[in-house]
Scaffold this motif. Structure first.
Motif, PDB file in Angstrom:
ATOM      1  N   ASP A 248      -7.787  -2.010   0.217  1.00 20.07           N
ATOM      2  CA  ASP A 248      -6.952  -0.667   0.128  1.00 20.07           C
ATOM      3  C   ASP A 248      -5.349  -0.927  -0.083  1.00 20.07           C
TER       4      ASP A 248
ATOM      5  N   VAL B 119      -3.603   0.772   0.828  1.00 30.98           N
ATOM      6  CA  VAL B 119      -3.117   1.755   1.567  1.00 30.98           C
ATOM      7  C   VAL B 119      -1.794   1.577   2.136  1.00 30.98           C
TER       8      VAL B 119
ATOM      9  N   ARG C 238      -8.438  -1.422  -5.341  1.00 27.98           N
ATOM     10  CA  ARG C 238      -8.860   0.075  -5.587  1.00 27.98           C
ATOM     11  C   ARG C 238      -8.219   0.757  -4.063  1.00 27.98           C
TER      12      ARG C 238
ATOM     13  N   GLU D 147       0.058   3.067  -5.046  1.00 31.01           N
ATOM     14  CA  GLU D 147      -0.758   2.098  -4.764  1.00 31.01           C
ATOM     15  C   GLU D 147      -0.311   1.128  -6.074  1.00 31.01           C
TER      16      GLU D 147
END
Ligand SMILES: Nc1ncnc2c1ncn2[C@@H]1O[C@H](COP(=O)(O)OP(=O)(O)O)[C@@H](O)[C@H]1O
Ligand SMILES: Cc1ncsc1CCOP(=O)(O)O
Ligand SMILES: [Mg+2]
Length: 266
Positions: A93, A95, A120, A125
């Motif tokens: 991820d 972030v 994901r 992003e």
């Protein structure tokens, strides 16, 4: 292999996989509770001294760079290398990708360490990771998942990973296959950690599936459907967060499949 969401949730609950998370301080508690609620077994562990041992006994590794620092990056790399050696799926991820040069540099290092089965993120992003000139607003997206399709395809080809982009419609890309999941409610964007939870659930589904594309689609559908169920009971962020956990625990595999809105394109 045919996509079967009910079977995928059934398998998850039957084996209750251990999901090793190296995640951020903001969401640790919530994502651990979400994993427990859906039927997985979470562990949060980031120390370089133990991550290789932990990932060796886990079914999947979720790496989330939300509140990263150099010591944590060491642990992330060790865990990712060990996961690759032992055939454990890695979910990344990214972030805040595109928000600061440090995040971008760390993501480059992590992606050089091992290829994730699933990346994901929100649209900003994913676009930042693909090198599109876009500034993420901290951890929130400034783009829609539809804007990120080209970036998702390019990233999927570059790393051989499934790319799962969240938004009003979640878009999941794996090479030439694409899936669209149109479940979910806007209130989900008003609770911190919903994207991180989507990544954690992708880890739980990936731990019990040989197909990371189906795992990513299952996680996106479970998130969206449970968001819709929670919204029937709670219309404000605080109560919604709790109702969402309840929905993850309460939903049956058949009900999940019935309420999901998933479309595939090849
Ligand atoms: N506009 C929206 N309408 C309905 N669901 C949404 C919307 N935006 C995001 N979601 C859902 O909220 C969850 C978190 O997605 P998102 O907010 O994009 O991630 P992040 O928190 O990483 O920015 C996902 O399950 C996604 O499907
Ligand atoms: C607010 C915040 N700041 C650093 S990590 C984090 C949580 C982000 O979670 P999500 O991407 O799921 O909204
Ligand atoms: Mg996020």
């Amino acid at each position: 292999m045919e996509f079967n969401l009910a079977n995928n949730l059934h398998s998850l609950r039957a084996s209750a996989p251990l999901v090793h998370n190296i995640t951020n301080y903001v969401v640790m508690n919530f994502t651990a509770n979400a994993l427990l609620a859906i039927g997985a077994s979470p562990v949060m562990s980031h120390a370089a001294e133990e991550v290789e041992d932990m990932v060796s006994i886990a079914g999947a590794l979720v790496v989330n760079i939300g509140t990263l620092s150099p010591e944590w990056v060491k642990g992330m790399k060790l865990a990712m290398r060990k996961a690759a050696q032992t055939g454990k799926p890695i979910i990344l991820d990214p972030v805040g990708a595109g928000a600061t040069p440090y995040r971008n540099a760390v993501l480059t290092e992590l992606l050089e360490t091992a290829a994730p089965a699933i990346i994901r993120g929100n649209a900003s992003e994913i676009m930042a990771l693909a090198g599109t000139n876009i500034q993420t607003k901290g951890v929130d997206s400034t783009a829609s998942s539809a804007d990120s399709m080209e970036a998702a395809k390019a990233l999927s080809l570059k790393y051989g990973s499934v790319i799962s982009v969240s938004g009003e419609t979640d878009v999941i890309v794996s090479g030439t296959q694409t899936a669209f999941v149109s479940n979910g409610v806007l209130l989900m964007t008003k609770i911190t950690g919903m994207g991180c939870t989507a990544s954690a659930l992708a880890g739980a589904f990936a731990a019990v599936s040989s197909d990371p594309f189906h795992a990513a689609v299952s996680a996106a559908a479970a998130m969206g459907v449970c968001g819709e169920l929670a919204y029937r009971h709670a219309k404000l962020p605080g109560s919604f967060q709790i109702a969402f956990l309840d929905a993850l625990a309460d939903i049956s595999p058949a009900h999940l499949a019935e309420l999901s809105k998933v479309k595939f394109a090849f």
